[in-house]
Enzyme design. Structure first.
Site, PDB file in Angstrom:
ATOM      1  N   ALA A   1      -8.100   0.502   2.710  1.00 10.28           N
ATOM      2  CA  ALA A   1      -7.771   1.380   3.842  1.00 10.28           C
ATOM      3  C   ALA A   1      -8.854   2.417   4.167  1.00 10.28           C
ATOM      4  O   ALA A   1      -9.255   2.571   5.323  1.00 10.28           O
ATOM      5  CB  ALA A   1      -6.442   2.066   3.563  1.00 10.28           C
TER       6      ALA A   1
ATOM      7  N   ASP B   1      -1.810   1.544   2.049  1.00  7.62           N
ATOM      8  CA  ASP B   1      -2.448   1.235   3.328  1.00  7.62           C
ATOM      9  C   ASP B   1      -1.818   2.024   4.463  1.00  7.62           C
ATOM     10  O   ASP B   1      -2.465   2.328   5.457  1.00  7.62           O
ATOM     11  CB  ASP B   1      -2.363  -0.273   3.583  1.00  7.62           C
ATOM     12  CG  ASP B   1      -3.199  -1.007   2.551  1.00  7.62           C
ATOM     13  OD1 ASP B   1      -4.393  -1.198   2.792  1.00  7.62           O
ATOM     14  OD2 ASP B   1      -2.659  -1.319   1.468  1.00  7.62           O
TER      15      ASP B   1
ATOM     16  N   ASN C   1       1.607  -1.328   0.781  1.00  7.29           N
ATOM     17  CA  ASN C   1       0.419  -1.595  -0.039  1.00  7.29           C
ATOM     18  C   ASN C   1       0.322  -3.104  -0.229  1.00  7.29           C
ATOM     19  O   ASN C   1       1.182  -3.870   0.233  1.00  7.29           O
ATOM     20  CB  ASN C   1       0.522  -0.863  -1.380  1.00  7.29           C
ATOM     21  CG  ASN C   1      -0.800  -0.868  -2.121  1.00  7.29           C
ATOM     22  OD1 ASN C   1      -1.844  -0.523  -1.559  1.00  7.29           O
ATOM     23  ND2 ASN C   1      -0.812  -1.279  -3.382  1.00  7.29           N
ATOM     24  N   LYS C   2      -0.710  -3.533  -0.908  1.00  6.86           N
ATOM     25  CA  LYS C   2      -0.970  -4.969  -1.065  1.00  6.86           C
ATOM     26  C   LYS C   2       0.261  -5.736  -1.506  1.00  6.86           C
ATOM     27  O   LYS C   2       1.028  -5.256  -2.341  1.00  6.86           O
ATOM     28  CB  LYS C   2      -2.116  -5.142  -2.071  1.00  6.86           C
ATOM     29  CG  LYS C   2      -2.578  -6.555  -2.294  1.00  6.86           C
ATOM     30  CD  LYS C   2      -2.914  -7.307  -1.024  1.00  6.86           C
ATOM     31  CE  LYS C   2      -4.019  -6.673  -0.215  1.00  6.86           C
ATOM     32  NZ  LYS C   2      -4.119  -7.236   1.161  1.00  6.86           N
TER      33      LYS C   2
HETATM   34  O1  MRU Z   1      -6.409  -6.353   2.323  1.00  8.41           O
HETATM   35  P1  MRU Z   1      -7.174  -5.214   1.720  1.00  8.41           P
HETATM   36  O2  MRU Z   1      -8.029  -5.588   0.561  1.00  8.41           O
HETATM   37  O3  MRU Z   1      -7.883  -4.396   2.755  1.00  8.41           O
HETATM   38  O4  MRU Z   1      -5.973  -4.362   1.186  1.00  8.41           O
HETATM   39  C1  MRU Z   1      -6.058  -3.045   0.932  1.00  8.41           C
HETATM   40  C2  MRU Z   1      -5.981  -2.844  -0.498  1.00  8.41           C
HETATM   41  O5  MRU Z   1      -6.965  -3.011  -1.156  1.00  8.41           O
HETATM   42  C3  MRU Z   1      -4.760  -2.423  -1.149  1.00  8.41           C
HETATM   43  O6  MRU Z   1      -3.586  -2.593  -0.498  1.00  8.41           O
HETATM   44  C4  MRU Z   1      -4.994  -1.075  -1.775  1.00  8.41           C
HETATM   45  O7  MRU Z   1      -4.124  -0.950  -2.824  1.00  8.41           O
HETATM   46  C5  MRU Z   1      -4.847   0.071  -0.846  1.00  8.41           C
HETATM   47  S1  MRU Z   1      -6.280   0.333   0.078  1.00  8.41           S
HETATM   48  C6  MRU Z   1      -6.806   1.843  -0.481  1.00  8.41           C
END
Ligand code: MRU
Length: 371
Positions: free
Chosen positions: A79, A256, A266-267
């Site tokens: 993010a 995110d 979040n992921k």
């Molecule tokens: O799809 P991405 O790699 O852009 O996803 C974001 C992430 O890496 C995660 O969700 C993360 O834990 C939060 S981003 C600071």
């Protein structure tokens, strides 16, 4: 004063880290400090995260369209880093033209790349609003974009300071995906407290979820931890309950987008971990700068969830001998996949939100006080 009473704010000086160590630049690759993304002249430069951990290469993006493409194809991801890149892409658009229609179209184009990461929209709006009516549009846009990057690094450093107070010596911590240096300009969110704790002399062991399907945990978090000399093991995504049942002290992940009530996107897979953490009494923390909060989203239901290509699930990429990434199909040819990139963890599973302004509870009242 009010903030100090309300939040668990601790003075950085009291955390026992010297000025010199606090300001030490973190991301050292082969002894040289890098930010994840930066600007040189009118070009945006970034660490090419598609090649890590096998190859360290810098990508140079000449136009806002190139930078937007790099956000979309995940040359840069996470993010904070997406936000900084989007701010620079907006600045590139201002450098490219003084025509407001061109710049508005560029803004829409940049914003179409990754729908969930709130920092992206924070950055495009901030640069656009600051520069659109300015007499010195190009200079103003460049100045704002750079400010976003500098603030991102500083916010993450403070998250590291506050979050490290939660970490005891000898702690075993699980994390999901990558919310470290590479997901921001520097320091990171979820990993910053761990980096800070290490500088305070604490011993930390990290369980790194591999994070299917893009494997940000295995590829990126483990690479960062190796660079930092922090002991860790990569674990399969489905091993979380097993290890938590054996004894993990805490889980820290990034975000995110965070809704006004504390629900957090979040992921994908984070939600499951939070439920398992609750079952085993493992404190579950989200670390994120306030630029990731979106108070327009009242609850997690309002957060748009990015759907990505099924190819990411059905195949893996490998670095071939000729140095080119190649796709290897894993699934039967006629099987299809679903690939939501994020899920939303309801606030009730979250122990606390570690921000640059202190650690708060995930509820509307405490979150409102952050703004
Ligand atoms: O799809 P991405 O790699 O852009 O996803 C974001 C992430 O890496 C995660 O969700 C993360 O834990 C939060 S981003 C600071």
């Amino acid at each position: 004063m009010l903030l100090q009473q309300y939040f668990e704010v601790r003075s950085p000086q009291k955390l026992g880290v010297s000025e010199a160590k606090r300001d030490e630049c973190l991301m050292q690759v082969n002894g040289k400090h890098y930010r994840t993304v930066w600007m040189e002249g009118s070009a945006v430069k970034m660490i090419n995260q598609l090649l890590l951990p096998h190859k360290f290469e810098i990508a140079a993006l000449a136009t806002h369209k190139d930078t937007a493409a790099a956000i979309k194809n995940m040359t840069v991801r996470g993010a904070g880093a997406i936000g900084v890149s989007a701010g620079y892409a907006m600045a590139q658009a201002f450098l490219e033209s003084s025509d407001l229609e061109y710049i508005e179209n560029a803004k829409k184009h940049i914003e179409s790349t990754r729908p969930t990461a709130q920092n992206l929209f924070y950055a495009t709006n901030r640069v656009f609003n600051a520069a659109k009516n300015s007499a010195k549009q190009k200079e103003t846009a460049m100045f704002q974009a750079q400010k976003i990057a500098d603030e991102d690094a500083e916010n993450c450093r403070k998250i590291g300071e506050y979050g490290s107070a939660l970490i005891k010596d000898g702690a075993k911590i699980e994390t999901h995906c990558n919310a470290g240096w590479l997901a921001f300009c520097d320091w990171g969110s979820a990993l910053a407290p761990i980096y800070f704790a290490k500088r305070q002399g604490k011993k930390v062991f990290v369980y790194v979820d591999e994070t299917r399907p893009r494997l940000q945990g295995m590829f990126l978090t483990s690479w960062e931890l190796l660079n930092e000399g922090i002991e860790h093991r990569i674990i399969p995504d489905n091993a979380g309950a097993y290890f938590m049942s054996q004894g993990i002290d805490m889980m820290i992940v990034g975000a995110d987008r965070i809704a006004a009530n504390g629900d957090t996107a979040n992921k994908i897979g984070t939600f499951e971990k939070a439920i398992v953490a609750r079952e085993f009494g493992v404190p579950f923390y989200i670390a994120a700068p306030t630029t990731t909060f979106d108070l327009k989203c009242k609850t997690g239901k309002d957060i748009p969830i990015e759907e990505r290509s099924e190819d990411e699930v059905l195949s893996v990429s490998e670095l071939a001998d000729d140095g080119i990434m190649k796709k290897v199909m894993l699934a039967p040819q006629n099987s299809h996949a679903l690939n939501p990139a994020f899920d939303v963890t309801p606030a009730k599973y979250i122990t606390g939100l570690i921000t640059e302004k202190g650690i708060v509870k995930p509820n509307t009242v405490e979150i409102k006080r952050l703004s």
